[in-house]
Design an enzyme around this catalytic site. Structure first.
Site, PDB file in Angstrom:
ATOM      1  N   HIS A  35       1.671  -7.196  53.458  1.00 33.41           N
ATOM      2  CA  HIS A  35       0.800  -7.786  54.020  1.00 33.41           C
ATOM      3  C   HIS A  35      -0.640  -6.874  53.729  1.00 33.41           C
ATOM      4  O   HIS A  35      -0.655  -5.934  53.685  1.00 33.41           O
ATOM      5  CB  HIS A  35       0.780  -8.423  55.442  1.00 33.41           C
ATOM      6  CG  HIS A  35      -0.243  -9.000  56.152  1.00 33.41           C
ATOM      7  ND1 HIS A  35      -1.508  -8.866  56.287  1.00 33.41           N
ATOM      8  CD2 HIS A  35      -0.169 -10.260  56.538  1.00 33.41           C
ATOM      9  CE1 HIS A  35      -2.256  -9.681  56.915  1.00 33.41           C
ATOM     10  NE2 HIS A  35      -1.183 -10.857  57.014  1.00 33.41           N
ATOM     11  N   ASP A  55       5.408  -1.385  59.736  1.00 36.15           N
ATOM     12  CA  ASP A  55       4.564  -2.511  60.122  1.00 36.15           C
ATOM     13  C   ASP A  55       5.652  -3.650  60.541  1.00 36.15           C
ATOM     14  O   ASP A  55       6.355  -4.347  59.905  1.00 36.15           O
ATOM     15  CB  ASP A  55       3.978  -3.233  58.949  1.00 36.15           C
ATOM     16  CG  ASP A  55       3.348  -4.780  59.024  1.00 36.15           C
ATOM     17  OD1 ASP A  55       3.571  -5.301  60.098  1.00 36.15           O
ATOM     18  OD2 ASP A  55       2.368  -5.135  58.293  1.00 36.15           O
ATOM     19  N   GLN A  87       5.955  -8.805  61.704  1.00 36.52           N
ATOM     20  CA  GLN A  87       7.021  -9.830  61.692  1.00 36.52           C
ATOM     21  C   GLN A  87       8.606  -9.456  62.428  1.00 36.52           C
ATOM     22  O   GLN A  87       9.216 -10.187  63.019  1.00 36.52           O
ATOM     23  CB  GLN A  87       7.340 -10.453  60.395  1.00 36.52           C
ATOM     24  CG  GLN A  87       6.256 -11.000  59.605  1.00 36.52           C
ATOM     25  CD  GLN A  87       5.779 -12.270  60.145  1.00 36.52           C
ATOM     26  OE1 GLN A  87       6.622 -12.886  60.607  1.00 36.52           O
ATOM     27  NE2 GLN A  87       4.543 -12.583  59.921  1.00 36.52           N
ATOM     28  N   LYS A 127       2.245 -12.948  67.568  1.00 41.03           N
ATOM     29  CA  LYS A 127       3.292 -13.398  66.829  1.00 41.03           C
ATOM     30  C   LYS A 127       4.551 -13.336  67.695  1.00 41.03           C
ATOM     31  O   LYS A 127       5.771 -13.622  67.375  1.00 41.03           O
ATOM     32  CB  LYS A 127       3.640 -12.466  65.699  1.00 41.03           C
ATOM     33  CG  LYS A 127       2.382 -12.821  64.652  1.00 41.03           C
ATOM     34  CD  LYS A 127       2.618 -12.029  63.288  1.00 41.03           C
ATOM     35  CE  LYS A 127       1.466 -12.006  62.517  1.00 41.03           C
ATOM     36  NZ  LYS A 127       1.122 -13.072  61.699  1.00 41.03           N
ATOM     37  N   CYS A 171      -1.668 -13.618  52.799  1.00 41.58           N
ATOM     38  CA  CYS A 171      -2.360 -12.159  52.924  1.00 41.58           C
ATOM     39  C   CYS A 171      -1.500 -11.351  52.133  1.00 41.58           C
ATOM     40  O   CYS A 171      -1.047 -10.249  52.437  1.00 41.58           O
ATOM     41  CB  CYS A 171      -2.336 -12.199  54.149  1.00 41.58           C
ATOM     42  SG  CYS A 171      -3.761 -12.929  55.158  1.00 41.58           S
TER      43      CYS A 171
END
Ligand code: PLP
Length: 413
Positions: A130, A207, A210, A233, A371
């Site tokens: 991203h 990261d 998600q 999220k 993104c």
């Protein structure tokens, strides 16, 4: 379909009742919300937690001796402990509240960069990041005269681990990689990625924007040095995120921003800084948000992250099979280990037209570059469509999407 439903670990239809927005109608059609990778909907307990916090314990944290301030501080620090437990960190001192994944990564890019990086050094990211896990590193590289290197992936959307291993070396100061791609859906082998980097004493930032929403996370089992994720999220409020960092690294890094809360003593000549985690939390934190995040994390923990992952995998497999059967539809990202994200294009239909027409049928998907412009460009696309699922989605909703896609395709023919 009913066979799949009957084996499911989750009763999605019952859980939907916890999310008021899911009962909405859009253009007279029941809302089908398939934009969960962008943000998830909020259960009533989270909405209630926000209004209860404002109604009963709204006072600035850490600063007051009065009752309300102490109540607010207690709730805020309890949230830190709930987050610690959720990702299985060793200490709540290693949990830093930020505005989101983006700010968490920027914090590391600045503070780690200041402490550990020199001209000529390298940062290694993957080809499926991203923008928030690309641009902060690019800015660091520009500031310090360093080089950004990229781990390639294969035609299915899996990182080429041999090529990754070959890129590791003494110049690499940090590896920053996503746990789950928000476009391809690929679940990356982060434990293996970390093991290979640690063999050369290179720290790794994961990261988890998600990943944290779909998988059980154990930062100690992964041995991640940094893990970043966003509350919105994960069924929690917007504008709040988390940076997990190993204590030794955080101790060695300078503060990211200056202001109240992050200081110990302030003089005109210099200042001394607070201990962890406050050293990295300048200014009034989002203590209403953290209280609501507690409600969100308890809600998903109550369902069980393993059950959520299993059910979403059933949805993914069902949707993949149905969508693959549509002539001219191409799924982008075919990794064996995937999370509940399906990016796709359909021959002869621009993704924006598709998104607009689906919207008129009450179906919310995302269209655009998600993104991840370098990733899409490397695959020969400017934009694509993406349907992303949550545990509150149903097999019936997938049938609705597939029927709508076939109807739109007919119109274009
Ligand atoms: N990383 C990934 C993989 C994402 O999917 C996202 C958001 O979509 C982000 C980072 C940025 O998250 P936020 O905008 O909440 O900071």
């Amino acid at each position: 379909m009913s066979a799949i439903c009957s084996q499911s670990a989750i009763d999605a239809k019952a859980l939907r009742a916890d999310f008021p927005i899911l009962a909405s109608q859009v253009y007279g059609k029941p809302l089908v919300y398939f934009d969960n990778a962008a943000t998830t909907q909020k259960p009533q307990v989270v909405i209630d937690a926000i209004s209860k916090a404002y109604a009963t314990c709204n006072a600035n944290v850490h600063r007051g001796v009065h009752y309300l301030s102490q109540q607010a501080t207690q709730a805020h620090e309890e949230a830190r402990e709930v987050v610690r437990d959720f990702i299985h960190a060793a200490s709540s001192d290693e949990i830093i509240f930020t505005r989101g994944t983006t700010e968490s990564i920027n914090l590391v890019a600045f503070s780690f960069g200041e402490a550990f990086c020199q001209p000529g050094d390298e940062i290694l990211i993957s080809g499926m990041e991203h923008h928030s896990n690309i641009v902060p590193w690019q800015m660091l590289c520009q500031r310090k005269g360093m080089t950004l290197k990229v781990i390639p992936f294969d035609e299915k959307g899996c990182l080429k681990i041999d090529e990754y291993a070959a890129l590791l070396g003494p110049k690499v100061k940090l590896v920053a990689v996503t746990q789950v791609s928000n476009v391809l859906g690929t679940i990356n082998p982060v434990a293996e990625i970390i093991r290979l980097a640690h063999a050369q004493q290179i720290p790794v930032l994961v990261d988890g924007a998600q990943g944290a929403a779909h998988l059980s996370v154990d930062v100690q089992a992964l041995d991640a040095d940094f893990y970043a994720f966003s509350a919105h999220k994960l069924y929690g409020p917007t504008g709040l995120g988390v940076l997990y960092g190993k204590r030794a690294l955080l101790e060695a890094m300078p503060p990211y921003q200056g202001g109240g809360e992050m200081i110990d003593q302030v003089y005109y000549s210099h200042s001394t800084y607070n201990q962890l985690p406050y050293k990295f939390e300048a200014g009034t934190p989002d203590f209403i948000g953290t209280t609501a995040f507690t409600a969100a994390l308890r809600y998903v923990q109550n369902i069980g992250m393993d059950k959520i992952a299993r059910y979403e995998d059933e949805l993914l497999k069902y949707a993949t099979e149905k969508m693959q059967a549509i002539e001219g539809l191409h799924i982008i990202g075919q990794a064996e280990h995937k999370s509940a994200v399906i990016s796709f294009v359909i021959d002869g239909i621009h993704p924006y037209d598709l998104g607009l027409l689906l919207d008129k049928l009450g179906i919310a998907i995302r269209t655009g570059h998600h993104c991840a412009q370098p990733l899409l460009e490397s695959l020969g696309y400017e934009v694509c469509a993406r349907a992303s699922f949550s545990f509150y989605n149903t097999f019936d909703e997938i049938d609705t999407l597939v029927a709508a896609l076939l109807r739109i395709q007919k119109m274009f023919k």
